[in-house]
Design a protein around this motif. Structure first.
Motif, PDB file in Angstrom:
ATOM      1  N   ARG A   1      75.336 -28.921  46.219  1.00  0.00           N
ATOM      2  CA  ARG A   1      75.163 -30.232  45.581  1.00  0.00           C
ATOM      3  C   ARG A   1      73.758 -30.767  45.836  1.00  0.00           C
ATOM      4  N   LYS A   2      73.263 -30.534  47.040  1.00  0.00           N
ATOM      5  CA  LYS A   2      71.905 -30.969  47.375  1.00  0.00           C
ATOM      6  C   LYS A   2      70.873 -30.224  46.536  1.00  0.00           C
ATOM      7  N   HIS A   3      71.050 -28.915  46.380  1.00  0.00           N
ATOM      8  CA  HIS A   3      70.134 -28.128  45.559  1.00  0.00           C
ATOM      9  C   HIS A   3      70.171 -28.583  44.106  1.00  0.00           C
ATOM     10  N   ALA A   4      71.371 -28.841  43.589  1.00  0.00           N
ATOM     11  CA  ALA A   4      71.499 -29.291  42.202  1.00  0.00           C
ATOM     12  C   ALA A   4      70.803 -30.628  41.988  1.00  0.00           C
ATOM     13  N   ARG A   5      70.930 -31.501  42.985  1.00  0.00           N
ATOM     14  CA  ARG A   5      70.287 -32.807  42.885  1.00  0.00           C
ATOM     15  C   ARG A   5      68.769 -32.662  42.896  1.00  0.00           C
ATOM     16  N   GLN A   6      68.259 -31.745  43.734  1.00  0.00           N
ATOM     17  CA  GLN A   6      66.817 -31.533  43.794  1.00  0.00           C
ATOM     18  C   GLN A   6      66.280 -30.956  42.488  1.00  0.00           C
TER      19      GLN A   6
ATOM     20  N   TYR B   1      75.266 -17.180  52.840  1.00  0.00           N
ATOM     21  CA  TYR B   1      73.882 -16.724  52.776  1.00  0.00           C
ATOM     22  C   TYR B   1      73.346 -16.758  51.358  1.00  0.00           C
ATOM     23  N   ALA B   2      74.202 -16.497  50.361  1.00  0.00           N
ATOM     24  CA  ALA B   2      73.747 -16.497  48.969  1.00  0.00           C
ATOM     25  C   ALA B   2      73.311 -17.887  48.520  1.00  0.00           C
ATOM     26  N   VAL B   3      74.013 -18.917  48.987  1.00  0.00           N
ATOM     27  CA  VAL B   3      73.717 -20.280  48.552  1.00  0.00           C
ATOM     28  C   VAL B   3      72.803 -21.021  49.523  1.00  0.00           C
ATOM     29  N   CYS B   4      73.054 -20.873  50.815  1.00  0.00           N
ATOM     30  CA  CYS B   4      72.334 -21.667  51.816  1.00  0.00           C
ATOM     31  C   CYS B   4      71.037 -21.010  52.288  1.00  0.00           C
ATOM     32  N   ASP B   5      70.942 -19.696  52.154  1.00  0.00           N
ATOM     33  CA  ASP B   5      69.719 -19.002  52.598  1.00  0.00           C
ATOM     34  C   ASP B   5      69.382 -17.896  51.607  1.00  0.00           C
TER      35      ASP B   5
ATOM     36  N   ILE C   1      82.955 -25.977  52.771  1.00  0.00           N
ATOM     37  CA  ILE C   1      82.547 -27.380  52.741  1.00  0.00           C
ATOM     38  C   ILE C   1      81.030 -27.484  52.901  1.00  0.00           C
ATOM     39  N   HIS C   2      80.489 -26.695  53.831  1.00  0.00           N
ATOM     40  CA  HIS C   2      79.032 -26.691  54.032  1.00  0.00           C
ATOM     41  C   HIS C   2      78.324 -26.135  52.798  1.00  0.00           C
ATOM     42  N   ILE C   3      78.883 -25.071  52.199  1.00  0.00           N
ATOM     43  CA  ILE C   3      78.268 -24.484  51.014  1.00  0.00           C
ATOM     44  C   ILE C   3      78.213 -25.493  49.874  1.00  0.00           C
ATOM     45  N   PHE C   4      79.305 -26.198  49.628  1.00  0.00           N
ATOM     46  CA  PHE C   4      79.334 -27.172  48.545  1.00  0.00           C
ATOM     47  C   PHE C   4      78.366 -28.312  48.795  1.00  0.00           C
TER      48      PHE C   4
ATOM     49  N   LYS D   1      74.106 -19.146  38.817  1.00  0.00           N
ATOM     50  CA  LYS D   1      74.986 -17.975  38.930  1.00  0.00           C
ATOM     51  C   LYS D   1      75.689 -17.949  40.280  1.00  0.00           C
ATOM     52  N   GLU D   2      74.937 -18.228  41.362  1.00  0.00           N
ATOM     53  CA  GLU D   2      75.525 -18.210  42.697  1.00  0.00           C
ATOM     54  C   GLU D   2      76.546 -19.332  42.865  1.00  0.00           C
ATOM     55  N   SER D   3      76.244 -20.496  42.275  1.00  0.00           N
ATOM     56  CA  SER D   3      77.186 -21.622  42.379  1.00  0.00           C
ATOM     57  C   SER D   3      78.499 -21.300  41.674  1.00  0.00           C
ATOM     58  N   LYS D   4      78.410 -20.636  40.525  1.00  0.00           N
ATOM     59  CA  LYS D   4      79.622 -20.255  39.793  1.00  0.00           C
ATOM     60  C   LYS D   4      80.423 -19.222  40.577  1.00  0.00           C
ATOM     61  N   ALA D   5      79.717 -18.255  41.174  1.00  0.00           N
ATOM     62  CA  ALA D   5      80.409 -17.240  41.973  1.00  0.00           C
ATOM     63  C   ALA D   5      81.075 -17.878  43.187  1.00  0.00           C
ATOM     64  N   THR D   6      80.385 -18.840  43.805  1.00  0.00           N
ATOM     65  CA  THR D   6      80.953 -19.532  44.962  1.00  0.00           C
ATOM     66  C   THR D   6      82.193 -20.325  44.563  1.00  0.00           C
ATOM     67  N   LYS D   7      82.136 -20.976  43.414  1.00  0.00           N
ATOM     68  CA  LYS D   7      83.288 -21.744  42.927  1.00  0.00           C
ATOM     69  C   LYS D   7      84.479 -20.821  42.698  1.00  0.00           C
ATOM     70  N   THR D   8      84.214 -19.654  42.108  1.00  0.00           N
ATOM     71  CA  THR D   8      85.294 -18.701  41.850  1.00  0.00           C
ATOM     72  C   THR D   8      85.942 -18.236  43.145  1.00  0.00           C
ATOM     73  N   LEU D   9      85.105 -17.854  44.134  1.00  0.00           N
ATOM     74  CA  LEU D   9      85.653 -17.381  45.405  1.00  0.00           C
ATOM     75  C   LEU D   9      86.343 -18.503  46.166  1.00  0.00           C
ATOM     76  N   SER D  10      85.899 -19.742  45.964  1.00  0.00           N
ATOM     77  CA  SER D  10      86.573 -20.882  46.585  1.00  0.00           C
ATOM     78  C   SER D  10      87.975 -21.058  46.011  1.00  0.00           C
ATOM     79  N   ILE D  11      88.102 -20.831  44.701  1.00  0.00           N
ATOM     80  CA  ILE D  11      89.427 -20.913  44.075  1.00  0.00           C
ATOM     81  C   ILE D  11      90.322 -19.802  44.604  1.00  0.00           C
ATOM     82  N   VAL D  12      89.742 -18.593  44.755  1.00  0.00           N
ATOM     83  CA  VAL D  12      90.505 -17.483  45.341  1.00  0.00           C
ATOM     84  C   VAL D  12      91.011 -17.866  46.726  1.00  0.00           C
ATOM     85  N   MET D  13      90.120 -18.458  47.532  1.00  0.00           N
ATOM     86  CA  MET D  13      90.509 -18.870  48.880  1.00  0.00           C
ATOM     87  C   MET D  13      91.564 -19.972  48.842  1.00  0.00           C
TER      88      MET D  13
END
Length: 347
Positions: A227-232, A133-137, A220-223, A254-266
């Motif tokens: 990536r689409k948002h970054a490109r836009q 929700y933080a990244v996609c909505d 996978i969907h979040i990334f 900020k949200e992308s960095k937090a998502t990357k961190t939690l992805s590494i945790v996962m």
């Protein structure tokens, strides 16, 4: 060949010398025993201290009282409990190959082991929903992920694993069909968690593979969306940005960095626990022939995940490093320290 050795084999040591049906105690060279204790005690202490710092940081500093951080706080509590309630007793069992704490506590220990492991991955699963929700909505994130929603996440994360673990172990459903094997290895000083074919698959599916697959799909969907948002953003007009656009870009970063961190945790969680759960599934199908030492290696690899999580926070979360510095230097004992800022003034 030294013939007398055949007639006078070395005396076998037992877990309980005075018990009639005591389990044999595994002999290890003293340097190996010392090294194992050193590594495991070090892992336990690092797990206790690391997660304790996360718990104190989020609980003390009001700036960290956000829905996401409350989930992280609960997960750190899970890892902290694992290091206090489960890991010390597992250490003695793994090194000494004996259980000295009674049959009832053996069951309780096994329940806590299953419960805390499953609780941890449930937390990670709900954290992936939070990131979705933080990244996609992002426009509806504040309305979707609220404190009452987090309370529901926490209730599910703790209650289902608790009922699952204690219900399975004390009902002994996991032993149906494996009674002959259990009777053959039964001795005083034994504490092993045995799964039959059905529950070896079901428990691994419920506790690991199902939520793990959901998390991988979400990330996978979040990334893809990130990536689409970054490109836009990169392809947007090069004109002077308004204040709201600058704020949106900073928030997205900020949200992308937090998502990357939690992805590494996962990712670390999956790598740490995957071997153990694969072994849990395959062991009943190979007639429980997995070597005890291999089982312990995979089990402790899973435990080490609880040690790694605070290290990941320390590497990727600046707020955690600042909070840690304040805790170590004693600044948290100063008046109004809970209101201090842990974030830089500029993104």
């Amino acid at each position: 060949m030294n013939t007398p050795d055949l007639w006078n084999p070395p005396e076998v040591e037992f877990c309980f010398a005075l018990a009639n049906n005591s389990c044999p105690r595994k002999e290890r060279p003293r340097p190996v025993v010392c090294a194992m204790y050193l590594v495991m005690i070090g892992a336990i202490l690092m797990t206790i201290l690391g997660n304790m710092f996360v718990i104190i940081s989020i609980a003390h500093f009001k700036q960290l009282h956000s829905p996401t951080n409350f989930l992280i706080l609960s997960m750190a509590t899970t890892d902290f409990l694992l290091s206090c309630v489960v890991m010390p007793f597992s250490m003695i069992r793994s090194i000494e190959s004996c259980w000295y704490f009674g049959d009832f506590f053996c069951k309780v220990h096994s329940c806590c082991d299953i419960m805390l492991c499953t609780t941890s991955i449930f937390h990670l699963c709900f954290l992936s929903v939070d990131r979705y929700y933080a990244v996609c909505d992002p426009l509806h994130y504040v309305n979707k992920i609220t404190i009452p929603v987090i309370e529901v996440f926490l209730l599910v994360s703790w209650s289902i694993p608790t009922f699952f673990a204690f219900g399975l172990v004390f009902s002994e459903l996991n032993l149906i069909g494996a009674e002959d094997f259990v009777a053959a290895i039964d001795c005083t000083g034994l504490c092993v968690l045995i799964f039959n074919k059905l529950w070896g698959v079901l428990s691994s599916f419920i506790a690991f593979f199902l939520p793990g697959t959901i998390m991988v799909g979400i990330y996978i969907h979040i990334f893809t969306v990130a990536r689409k948002h970054a490109r836009q953003i990169s392809m947007g007009p090069r004109t002077k940005q308004t204040g709201s656009e600058s704020k949106m870009k900073a928030t997205s970063k900020k949200e992308s960095k937090a998502t990357k961190t939690l992805s590494i945790v996962m990712g670390v969680f999956v790598l740490c626990w995957m071997p153990f759960f694969v072994l849990t599934i395959t062991d009943p199908f190979i007639d429980f022939t997995t070597p005890e030492d291999l089982y312990n290696v995979f089990l402790w690899l899973g435990y080490f995940n609880s040690t790694f999580n605070p290290l990941i926070y320390g590497m990727f979360y600046p707020w955690f490093r600042r909070a840690l510095r304040m805790i170590v230097t004693g600044m948290i004992f100063h008046p109004d320290s809970s209101t201090l800022s842990l974030f830089p003034m500029h993104p």
